[in-house]
Motif scaffolding. Structure first.
Motif, PDB file in Angstrom:
ATOM      1  N   LYS A 106       0.864  -1.370  -0.135  1.00 13.13           N
ATOM      2  CA  LYS A 106      -0.008  -0.087  -0.051  1.00 13.13           C
ATOM      3  C   LYS A 106       0.706   1.220   0.087  1.00 13.13           C
ATOM      4  O   LYS A 106       2.221   1.276   0.235  1.00 13.13           O
TER       5      LYS A 106
ATOM      6  N   ARG B 160       1.755   3.718   1.784  1.00 13.32           N
ATOM      7  CA  ARG B 160       2.212   4.193   3.060  1.00 13.32           C
ATOM      8  C   ARG B 160       3.660   4.874   2.946  1.00 13.32           C
ATOM      9  O   ARG B 160       4.661   4.597   2.003  1.00 13.32           O
TER      10      ARG B 160
ATOM     11  N   PHE C 106       1.565  -0.627  -5.081  1.00 13.37           N
ATOM     12  CA  PHE C 106       0.279   0.603  -5.770  1.00 13.37           C
ATOM     13  C   PHE C 106       0.514   1.175  -6.768  1.00 13.37           C
ATOM     14  O   PHE C 106      -0.214   1.873  -7.420  1.00 13.37           O
TER      15      PHE C 106
ATOM     16  N   GLY D 258      -6.270   8.520   1.728  1.00 15.29           N
ATOM     17  CA  GLY D 258      -5.357   7.469   2.206  1.00 15.29           C
ATOM     18  C   GLY D 258      -6.149   6.288   3.050  1.00 15.29           C
ATOM     19  O   GLY D 258      -7.154   6.631   3.199  1.00 15.29           O
ATOM     20  N   GLY D 259      -5.731   5.116   2.814  1.00 13.05           N
ATOM     21  CA  GLY D 259      -6.408   4.025   3.097  1.00 13.05           C
ATOM     22  C   GLY D 259      -5.836   3.506   4.479  1.00 13.05           C
ATOM     23  O   GLY D 259      -5.353   4.150   5.382  1.00 13.05           O
TER      24      GLY D 259
ATOM     25  N   PRO E 164      -7.906   5.334  -0.447  1.00 12.89           N
ATOM     26  CA  PRO E 164      -6.634   5.380  -1.213  1.00 12.89           C
ATOM     27  C   PRO E 164      -7.026   6.004  -2.503  1.00 12.89           C
ATOM     28  O   PRO E 164      -7.859   5.769  -3.309  1.00 12.89           O
TER      29      PRO E 164
ATOM     30  N   HIS F  85      -2.199   6.473  -7.937  1.00 11.72           N
ATOM     31  CA  HIS F  85      -0.773   7.004  -8.073  1.00 11.72           C
ATOM     32  C   HIS F  85      -0.669   8.356  -8.969  1.00 11.72           C
ATOM     33  O   HIS F  85      -0.335   9.234  -8.502  1.00 11.72           O
TER      34      HIS F  85
END
Length: 373
Positions: free
Chosen positions: A11, A13, A47, A233-234, A263, A266
């Motif tokens: 993910k 992060r 991601f 954000g997830g 999320p 990108h």
């Protein structure tokens, strides 16, 4: 040199963003680089696409309904460790980017290098043990700021090499380019959808200071009623559903109605960032502030929690606030009085933090370490 970089998730992060960018920059310097991670929840890959010069090694990890954090941490370490052991993990350098992957690597070999992005405090016993082992047992340590290195030294007597993050500044600067019609259309699309907005990236969790941001937005409404809050954000590996429920209940009580994007793809993130009126970063614990540096690269005013680490990294290029009321005042000031000189300084600061420079510093550390091993 063969280099294995280890992270815990696919993910977007901060630590995962760091791992992929560092891997690609090291590969661009001619190194043989692989990235290991757990592939959770049926993810096909990371991601974002990864440069083919980097070998991606993903270990399938089954989601189990109602599995608590402690057992999930133990199982995550065990399954990643089993895959590393089966591979042999024969790289010249094994570099873990978080406590989970460090614990897994340490079951296979002792000479593990660890980046400490920030120092957490946990209450779950399995996490406490994971965190402590991943600080004490690696042979070498890297921190992305002097403040975190000082914290590691004071609390554990560990000396770390300081290598600041890079940032893909050009990607975010391009999204803010006033002369690029495509970039302009993407920014306009977000503004049509969201209006004027304060953006925060990182999900709803205690470390991100979301509760204080909700309080600040309620106060901000008195002077800027047309400005909304967007949270992107997830979820993380940890379970923050209780905190999330409390934050959203408080938001409803205060009449704050945040837009929860989850999320963000990108390729869409730079335009979302560039279209924001202000970027809010009220984290209570950080190691560098990569998302905020990306906002600076896009020319967006940034309001940060007044932490020593963020003062170190951002200096005079950001607004700082120590409380919800101060956060509201700083957001109001950033909205009401844009500062072109500060914006230009912020863009320049972001552009100085290159991944190429970070990779070169890591490579010097790796070579010096292996030469003396």
């Amino acid at each position: 040199m063969k280099i294995s970089l280890l992270t815990y998730s696919t993910k977007p992060r901060g630590g995962v963003v760091h791992t992929l960018a560092l891997a690609e920059a090291l590969a661009a310097l001619g190194q043989e680089v692989e990235v290991w991670s757990l592939r959770r929840g049926g993810d096909a890959g990371f991601f974002r696409p990864v440069d083919p010069a980097v070998r991606v090694r993903l270990v399938p990890f089954e989601d189990r309904a109602d599995e608590e954090v402690g057992p999930r941490i133990v199982r995550s370490i065990a399954e990643l460790a089993a895959a590393l052991r089966a591979d042999g993990l024969t790289a010249d350098v094994v570099h873990a980017q978080d406590c989970l992957s460090a614990n897994a690597a340490l079951t296979v070999r002792a000479d593990v290098l660890r980046t400490v992005h920030h120092i957490d405090q946990f209450s779950t016993p399995e996490l406490v043990a994971c965190h402590e082992k991943a600080l004490r047992e690696p042979k070498r340590h890297v921190c992305v700021s002097e403040a975190v290195a000082a914290e590691l030294s004071a609390g554990w007597g560990i000396r770390a090499e300081v290598i600041p993050n890079g940032v893909t500044a050009d990607r975010f600067a391009a999204a803010a380019d006033p002369d690029d019609p495509v970039a302009g259309q993407r920014r306009a699309g977000w503004r049509r959808k969201l209006g004027r907005y304060v953006l925060a990236v990182g999900g709803i969790e205690p470390r991100k200071g979301t509760a204080d941001l909700i309080e600040a937005m309620a106060a901000l409404r008195a002077v800027a009623p047309d400005v909304g809050l967007v949270l992107a954000g997830g979820d993380t590996l940890f379970d923050y559903r209780g905190y999330r429920d409390q934050v959203l209940a408080r938001a409803a009580e205060l009449g704050v109605d945040p837009v929860l994007l989850g999320p963000v793809e990108h390729d869409e993130l730079p335009a979302l960032m560039a279209a924001a009126s202000v970027f809010a970063f009220p984290s209570t614990k950080e190691g560098f502030g990569l998302a905020a540096m990306e906002a600076l690269a896009a020319g967006v005013p940034v309001v940060l929690r007044d932490l020593p680490v963020l003062r170190e990294v951002f200096g005079s290029c950001a607004h700082f606030a120590a409380s919800p009321s101060a956060l509201a005042d700083a957001l109001s000031a950033a909205l009401a009085s844009p500062d072109p000189a500060r914006a230009r300084a912020g863009v320049a600061l972001a552009q100085r933090h290159t991944w190429s420079a970070a990779a070169q510093a890591h490579l010097r550390l790796y070579r010096g370490w292996r030469d003396t091993a």
